[in-house]
Design an enzyme around this catalytic site. Structure first.
Site, short mmCIF file in Angstrom:
data_model
loop_
_atom_site.label_atom_id
_atom_site.label_comp_id
_atom_site.label_asym_id
_atom_site.label_seq_id
_atom_site.Cartn_x
_atom_site.Cartn_y
_atom_site.Cartn_z
N ARG A 71 30.51 -27.43 -7.94
CA ARG A 71 30.95 -26.16 -7.36
C ARG A 71 30.96 -26.29 -5.94
O ARG A 71 30.09 -26.80 -5.27
CB ARG A 71 29.78 -25.35 -7.79
CG ARG A 71 29.97 -24.01 -7.42
CD ARG A 71 28.63 -23.17 -7.76
NE ARG A 71 28.46 -23.13 -9.27
CZ ARG A 71 27.18 -22.98 -9.91
NH1 ARG A 71 26.10 -22.74 -9.21
NH2 ARG A 71 27.13 -23.11 -11.14
N ARG A 140 22.95 -19.58 -2.16
CA ARG A 140 23.98 -19.86 -2.93
C ARG A 140 25.60 -19.32 -2.08
O ARG A 140 25.18 -19.08 -1.06
CB ARG A 140 24.09 -19.58 -4.30
CG ARG A 140 23.10 -20.05 -5.04
CD ARG A 140 22.87 -21.40 -5.50
NE ARG A 140 21.95 -21.95 -6.51
CZ ARG A 140 21.81 -21.71 -7.73
NH1 ARG A 140 23.04 -21.10 -8.41
NH2 ARG A 140 21.11 -22.28 -8.52
N LYS A 204 16.88 -19.94 -6.72
CA LYS A 204 18.02 -19.85 -6.13
C LYS A 204 17.96 -18.41 -5.38
O LYS A 204 17.17 -17.26 -5.67
CB LYS A 204 19.16 -19.71 -7.32
CG LYS A 204 18.88 -18.67 -8.35
CD LYS A 204 20.07 -19.03 -9.42
CE LYS A 204 20.10 -17.91 -10.43
NZ LYS A 204 21.02 -18.29 -11.63
N LYS A 206 20.92 -15.32 -3.68
CA LYS A 206 22.16 -15.04 -3.72
C LYS A 206 22.32 -13.64 -2.48
O LYS A 206 21.61 -12.77 -2.72
CB LYS A 206 22.81 -14.49 -4.98
CG LYS A 206 22.67 -15.61 -6.16
CD LYS A 206 23.37 -15.01 -7.53
CE LYS A 206 23.22 -16.46 -8.23
NZ LYS A 206 23.52 -15.89 -9.71
N CYS A 431 31.17 -15.95 -18.53
CA CYS A 431 30.49 -17.07 -17.94
C CYS A 431 31.19 -18.20 -18.78
O CYS A 431 31.75 -18.12 -19.75
CB CYS A 431 29.05 -17.07 -18.19
SG CYS A 431 28.31 -17.29 -19.76
N CYS A 437 27.66 -25.72 -20.68
CA CYS A 437 26.36 -25.16 -20.17
C CYS A 437 25.29 -25.35 -21.26
O CYS A 437 25.41 -25.02 -22.20
CB CYS A 437 26.67 -23.78 -19.83
SG CYS A 437 25.11 -22.97 -19.16
N CYS A 476 24.12 -16.48 -22.62
CA CYS A 476 22.72 -16.75 -22.49
C CYS A 476 22.16 -15.42 -21.72
O CYS A 476 22.87 -14.67 -21.12
CB CYS A 476 22.10 -17.82 -21.99
SG CYS A 476 22.14 -18.13 -20.39
N CYS A 480 24.98 -14.90 -15.54
CA CYS A 480 26.04 -15.37 -14.56
C CYS A 480 27.16 -14.42 -14.38
O CYS A 480 27.68 -14.39 -13.19
CB CYS A 480 26.52 -16.79 -14.67
SG CYS A 480 25.08 -17.90 -14.48
#
Length: 571
Positions: A71, A140, A204, A206, A431, A437, A476, A480
């Site tokens: 990414r 991120r 993470k 954002k 996603c 994934c 899931c 995302c």
């Protein structure tokens, strides 16, 4: 991997080095050592395997079909035509399934095998793009509104976002030593890390910059949001700041939930870096490191209290928040087609289904955008490509003299799908999910086209063809594709089965709610059918589907984006 082991790995990594070089050199397996699978995330990559063939390979006593997703770190998703051409070449040389645009305005390359990892990383860096901190327990990729009309404001906000992205990078030379063969210095592994400390962040983080009237970055879903406030002359006056958004949850665990951010006040542009660093370091020190699924900023704020968090950020930054200036959004989707900017240059936004750019199944989108980039590189060096947070693409800052030439290429290569798609198709997100994934419980990207067609048929049945309903599919509950803000969302529970979420609004200000649990496609469409019938018969002019469901009491959810809104259990 347990939270305890992740914390140990981070602290003992030698500033993100671990044994990555040895893992990369190991030809016996296509995988990395266990700890290195955690550390490579900070370098912008995830180890994955093809789940479509996992069982068959197990029967043949073969190891899984390992590969890596890479990414990019591209703040605001802005790249030049020259960079586009280099990324295209990387995708066709080292990866599978073309280029993919993420919901954080980054590129993802899929299917890169281990021995191609280093050449791919080097090629990305040769394009003057890197992948450092694109994943992992750090800040991120920073999202920025792709607003195609307010170019002067976009330029100022984008510059601040790019500067903040650089400021929040981990202070380690590991990335450059491992991937770019920079010489190791004596103190390698002992660099000072003033922002992230010895164990980086608990999870993470954002950040998003929104430019009203567009909320295309879903600013209330960000850990930290900056909403641009313009002065009377249209120049950047500052930002209303939001904290505590986040989409992730765990099925069946009411201790986890999506949350929308709180507005905490207004700051002027010169205070962005200080405030952002204070928010990050407060989360570093206050975040929950004992229970990883409770480690995001949203839980820190809920556990400590918004007032206490705000006071700590003010203390650390030396900046006092002023009263919010206030703002209004008109949309959180993209504006497709041609738009003229304030300076007379043109912007063209194209629909990219689930962000996937490839030449396959009759599509020539990768080839078409290569032709566009080649033309712009030769004749219009000020043009740029902007990835949107809704997985679409804006070709921006096109000179008027080049508009006709670009339009011809768009039509020639069939890139004008926005002109023929329904409103439902134009705004749908998904996603990646299966097959790569590791968290996916159900299909998303591969299922999106088929489900959209069936949903469109249901709309037509009730005379609602053309209804602009925001649909998102997630494989899931981690979210995302930001499903918990959609008017209609499918959240994967098992193969072919989803939780049906309803009642978000079209501006990204309200969470939806669980309507039906663990149901298949037939049950989903059966559940939607009477709701669409009532919507067709009872809606008032300009009333959106999510608003209708909430106003009629058909779903029970919250409406205020300025306070904490825990959801029902997603079990």
């Amino acid at each position: 991997m347990s939270a305890h082991s992740v914390e140990d790995i981070k602290r003992g990594s030698g500033r993100l080095r671990g044994t990555l070089e040895a893992s990369l050199a190991d030809r016996v397996t296509g995988a990395l050592a266990d700890a290195d699978q955690t550390l490579i995330k900070y370098h912008g990559s995830y180890q994955q395997d093809d789940r479509d063939v996992r069982d068959e390979r197990r029967r043949q006593k073969l190891e899984p079909d390992y590969s890596f997703m890479i990414r990019t770190r591209t703040p605001g998703g802005v790249v030049s035509p020259a960079q586009w051409l280099k990324l295209d070449a990387i995708a066709t040389t080292f990866a599978e399934r073309g280029l993919r645009i993420t919901t954080r305005q980054a590129f993802q390359f899929h299917g890169v095998i281990k021995r191609a990892l280093k050449p791919t990383m080097q090629a990305i860096n040769a394009a003057l793009i890197d992948t450092l901190a694109a994943c992992g327990d750090v800040n991120r990729n920073i999202a920025v509104s792709a607003n195609p009309q307010l170019s002067h404001l976009h330029g100022a906000v984008y510059a601040q976002a790019a500067a903040l992205s650089r400021h929040l990078l981990p202070n380690t030379r590991a990335y450059y030593e491992i991937w770019l063969d920079e010489e190791k210095v004596v103190d390698s592994g002992a660099e000072d890390e003033p922002i992230y400390g010895d164990a980086y962040l608990p999870r993470k983080f954002k950040i998003g910059f929104a430019i009203p009237p567009d909320n295309d970055v879903d600013v209330f879903a960000q850990d930290l949001g900056f909403v641009a406030i313009a002065d009377a002359h249209g120049a950047l006056a500052g930002y209303d700041v939001t904290v505590g958004g986040g989409m992730g949850a765990t099925h069946g665990d009411p201790e986890t939930y999506p949350r929308i951010g709180d507005v905490v006040g207004f700051i002027t542009p010169e205070h962005v870096v200080a405030v952002a660093e204070a928010v990050v370091t407060t989360q570093r020190d206050w975040g929950n490191r004992a229970v990883r699924k409770r480690a995001r900023l949203k839980y820190t704020i809920d556990d400590r209290g918004l007032d206490a968090f705000k006071a700590e950020v003010e203390r650390r930054s030396g900046v006092r928040f002023a009263a919010p200036r206030g703002f209004a959004f008109a949309s959180n989707g993209d504006r497709f087609g041609w738009r003229e900017g304030h300076d007379g240059r043109w912007h063209l936004t194209l629909r990219i289904v689930a962000g996937r750019i490839w030449d396959r199944d009759g599509l020539r989108h990768l080839s078409g955008l290569r032709a566009v980039a080649t033309h712009l590189h030769d004749v219009d060096p000020d043009a740029e490509f902007r990835l949107t947070a809704n997985q679409n693409l804006t070709i921006a800052n096109i000179a008027s003299a080049q508009r006709d030439a670009i339009e011809r290429l768009i039509v020639e290569y069939g890139l004008d799908t926005h002109a023929h798609a329904t409103a439902l198709k134009r705004n749908a997100l998904a996603c990646v999910a299966l097959p790569t994934c590791g968290l996916a419980m159900a299909e998303a990207e591969r299922y999106l086209p088929a489900f959209v067609d069936r949903f469109d048929a249901a709309l037509t049945k009730h005379g609602l063809q053309g209804a602009d309903i925001h649909l998102r599919i997630s494989g899931c509950p981690n979210g995302c594709s930001r499903p918990y803000l959609a008017e209609v969302a499918l959240v994967g529970k098992a193969p072919g089965r989803y939780n049906l979420m309803l009642g978000g609004d079209h501006l990204g200000r309200r969470l939806n709610a669980l309507y039906r649990e663990n149901i298949d496609e037939t049950a989903i469409l059966d559940a939607l059918d009477p709701l669409l019938a009532r919507y067709a018969a009872e809606r008032v002019p300009d009333e959106r589907f999510g608003d209708f469901l909430v106003a009629r009491g058909l779903v029970r959810t919250a409406t205020d984006a300025a306070r904490v809104i825990p959801m029902e259990s997603l079990s």
